[in-house]
Design a protein around this motif. Sequence first.
Motif, PDB file in Angstrom:
ATOM      1  N   ARG A  34     -11.957  -4.639  -1.291  1.00 51.17           N
ATOM      2  CA  ARG A  34     -12.821  -3.759  -0.493  1.00 51.17           C
ATOM      3  C   ARG A  34     -12.370  -3.739   0.966  1.00 51.17           C
ATOM      4  N   ALA A  35     -12.032  -4.920   1.478  1.00 51.32           N
ATOM      5  CA  ALA A  35     -11.617  -5.028   2.878  1.00 51.32           C
ATOM      6  C   ALA A  35     -10.303  -4.289   3.125  1.00 51.32           C
ATOM      7  N   LEU A  36      -9.367  -4.395   2.193  1.00 47.99           N
ATOM      8  CA  LEU A  36      -8.102  -3.677   2.349  1.00 47.99           C
ATOM      9  C   LEU A  36      -8.344  -2.164   2.364  1.00 47.99           C
ATOM     10  N   TYR A  37      -9.212  -1.704   1.500  1.00 46.69           N
ATOM     11  CA  TYR A  37      -9.501  -0.268   1.462  1.00 46.69           C
ATOM     12  C   TYR A  37     -10.104   0.194   2.790  1.00 46.69           C
ATOM     13  N   GLU A  38     -11.044  -0.576   3.302  1.00 49.28           N
ATOM     14  CA  GLU A  38     -11.682  -0.219   4.571  1.00 49.28           C
ATOM     15  C   GLU A  38     -10.709  -0.363   5.745  1.00 49.28           C
ATOM     16  N   ALA A  39      -9.819  -1.344   5.661  1.00 44.83           N
ATOM     17  CA  ALA A  39      -8.804  -1.506   6.713  1.00 44.83           C
ATOM     18  C   ALA A  39      -7.922  -0.262   6.784  1.00 44.83           C
ATOM     19  N   ALA A  40      -7.544   0.262   5.628  1.00 46.68           N
ATOM     20  CA  ALA A  40      -6.732   1.487   5.602  1.00 46.68           C
ATOM     21  C   ALA A  40      -7.506   2.664   6.190  1.00 46.68           C
ATOM     22  N   LYS A  41      -8.812   2.718   5.918  1.00 44.32           N
ATOM     23  CA  LYS A  41      -9.621   3.784   6.508  1.00 44.32           C
ATOM     24  C   LYS A  41      -9.645   3.665   8.033  1.00 44.32           C
ATOM     25  N   ALA A  42      -9.732   2.443   8.545  1.00 43.07           N
ATOM     26  CA  ALA A  42      -9.704   2.236   9.997  1.00 43.07           C
ATOM     27  C   ALA A  42      -8.352   2.657  10.566  1.00 43.07           C
TER      28      ALA A  42
ATOM     29  N   GLU B 153       0.953   2.584   8.652  1.00 45.36           N
ATOM     30  CA  GLU B 153       0.245   1.322   8.378  1.00 45.36           C
ATOM     31  C   GLU B 153      -0.799   1.517   7.286  1.00 45.36           C
ATOM     32  N   ALA B 154      -1.507   2.631   7.329  1.00 44.13           N
ATOM     33  CA  ALA B 154      -2.517   2.905   6.300  1.00 44.13           C
ATOM     34  C   ALA B 154      -1.856   3.003   4.928  1.00 44.13           C
ATOM     35  N   ALA B 155      -0.711   3.676   4.866  1.00 37.93           N
ATOM     36  CA  ALA B 155       0.013   3.789   3.594  1.00 37.93           C
ATOM     37  C   ALA B 155       0.435   2.415   3.096  1.00 37.93           C
ATOM     38  N   GLU B 156       0.937   1.572   3.992  1.00 35.24           N
ATOM     39  CA  GLU B 156       1.344   0.215   3.601  1.00 35.24           C
ATOM     40  C   GLU B 156       0.157  -0.604   3.113  1.00 35.24           C
TER      41      GLU B 156
ATOM     42  N   ARG C 295      -7.979   2.420  -7.418  1.00 39.40           N
ATOM     43  CA  ARG C 295      -7.953   3.797  -7.939  1.00 39.40           C
ATOM     44  C   ARG C 295      -8.140   4.803  -6.800  1.00 39.40           C
ATOM     45  N   GLU C 296      -9.058   4.522  -5.907  1.00 41.53           N
ATOM     46  CA  GLU C 296      -9.281   5.413  -4.769  1.00 41.53           C
ATOM     47  C   GLU C 296      -8.078   5.403  -3.835  1.00 41.53           C
ATOM     48  N   ALA C 297      -7.473   4.248  -3.669  1.00 41.58           N
ATOM     49  CA  ALA C 297      -6.317   4.117  -2.781  1.00 41.58           C
ATOM     50  C   ALA C 297      -5.141   4.961  -3.268  1.00 41.58           C
ATOM     51  N   LYS C 298      -4.979   5.045  -4.578  1.00 43.35           N
ATOM     52  CA  LYS C 298      -3.881   5.855  -5.136  1.00 43.35           C
ATOM     53  C   LYS C 298      -4.028   7.315  -4.719  1.00 43.35           C
ATOM     54  N   GLU C 299      -5.248   7.813  -4.770  1.00 40.82           N
ATOM     55  CA  GLU C 299      -5.496   9.197  -4.366  1.00 40.82           C
ATOM     56  C   GLU C 299      -5.268   9.375  -2.864  1.00 40.82           C
ATOM     57  N   ASP C 300      -5.808   8.443  -2.088  1.00 42.59           N
ATOM     58  CA  ASP C 300      -5.674   8.527  -0.629  1.00 42.59           C
ATOM     59  C   ASP C 300      -4.226   8.353  -0.192  1.00 42.59           C
TER      60      ASP C 300
ATOM     61  N   LYS D 172      -2.205  11.550   0.089  1.00 41.83           N
ATOM     62  CA  LYS D 172      -2.514  12.307   1.304  1.00 41.83           C
ATOM     63  C   LYS D 172      -1.888  11.657   2.537  1.00 41.83           C
ATOM     64  N   ILE D 173      -1.934  10.324   2.578  1.00 38.97           N
ATOM     65  CA  ILE D 173      -1.401   9.586   3.728  1.00 38.97           C
ATOM     66  C   ILE D 173       0.109   9.757   3.827  1.00 38.97           C
ATOM     67  N   LEU D 174       0.799   9.694   2.691  1.00 40.61           N
ATOM     68  CA  LEU D 174       2.245   9.832   2.718  1.00 40.61           C
ATOM     69  C   LEU D 174       2.670  11.193   3.269  1.00 40.61           C
ATOM     70  N   GLU D 175       1.891  12.201   2.990  1.00 38.16           N
ATOM     71  CA  GLU D 175       2.180  13.523   3.546  1.00 38.16           C
ATOM     72  C   GLU D 175       2.024  13.510   5.065  1.00 38.16           C
ATOM     73  N   LYS D 176       0.970  12.864   5.557  1.00 32.89           N
ATOM     74  CA  LYS D 176       0.754  12.787   7.001  1.00 32.89           C
ATOM     75  C   LYS D 176       1.785  11.920   7.682  1.00 32.89           C
ATOM     76  N   ALA D 177       2.213  10.846   7.008  1.00 33.40           N
ATOM     77  CA  ALA D 177       3.212   9.941   7.601  1.00 33.40           C
ATOM     78  C   ALA D 177       4.554  10.652   7.773  1.00 33.40           C
ATOM     79  N   LYS D 178       4.846  11.604   6.889  1.00 36.51           N
ATOM     80  CA  LYS D 178       6.109  12.345   6.965  1.00 36.51           C
ATOM     81  C   LYS D 178       6.064  13.444   8.021  1.00 36.51           C
ATOM     82  N   ALA D 179       4.857  13.921   8.298  1.00 38.02           N
ATOM     83  CA  ALA D 179       4.711  15.025   9.262  1.00 38.02           C
ATOM     84  C   ALA D 179       5.114  14.556  10.666  1.00 38.02           C
ATOM     85  N   PRO D 180       5.730  15.457  11.451  1.00 35.73           N
ATOM     86  CA  PRO D 180       6.156  15.067  12.808  1.00 35.73           C
ATOM     87  C   PRO D 180       5.017  14.827  13.755  1.00 35.73           C
TER      88      PRO D 180
END
Length: 157
Positions: A105-113, A122-125, A141-146, A149-157
């Motif tokens: 739970r904490a890892l999931y919330e850490a990624a949200k932060a 960092e969120a992707a990692e 399961r939720e992290a896989k979906e998120d 989306k994060i990987l797309e943002k991490a690639k964006a300039p």
Amino acid sequence: MRILPPHLFYASLALTGASLLLQTGRGTIPQPYGIGLAMQKQGKTDQAFESFVAAKSADGGKTEISPKSQFMIGEMHFQRREFDDALAAFKRVCQCHANAEWSSRALYEAAKAQKELKRWKEAAETYEHLIREFPRTPQSREAKEDLKKILEKAKAP
């Protein structure tokens, strides 16, 4: 002797500043955790925060109350939009407590932060770590979906 309903009992403890321990079949549970939950529901975030800190200290890492309290400290920071502090609190859950449920739970919330801080890589990692370490949790399961989306943002300039 008059027995108060739980909500009045917690409220009276909060008002008097008392910090008691309950003996249960599962051990000793710090009352400040329950007070923190009650205060949070009432929107009294400062009192809730103090109660979660007190619960963590009173428990000393002996029961599930410590990671739950540390998690709630992170949640309180997140609600206040103190994302760096929330991130640090969530990381402490994983570093100090070998509890799979609360660590995932904490890892999931850490990624949200991290997302709120626009730290996409960092969120992707963090999501990848969560998926690898706790593959069978709802957060994984939720992290896989998120993560997609994060990987797309991490690639964006």
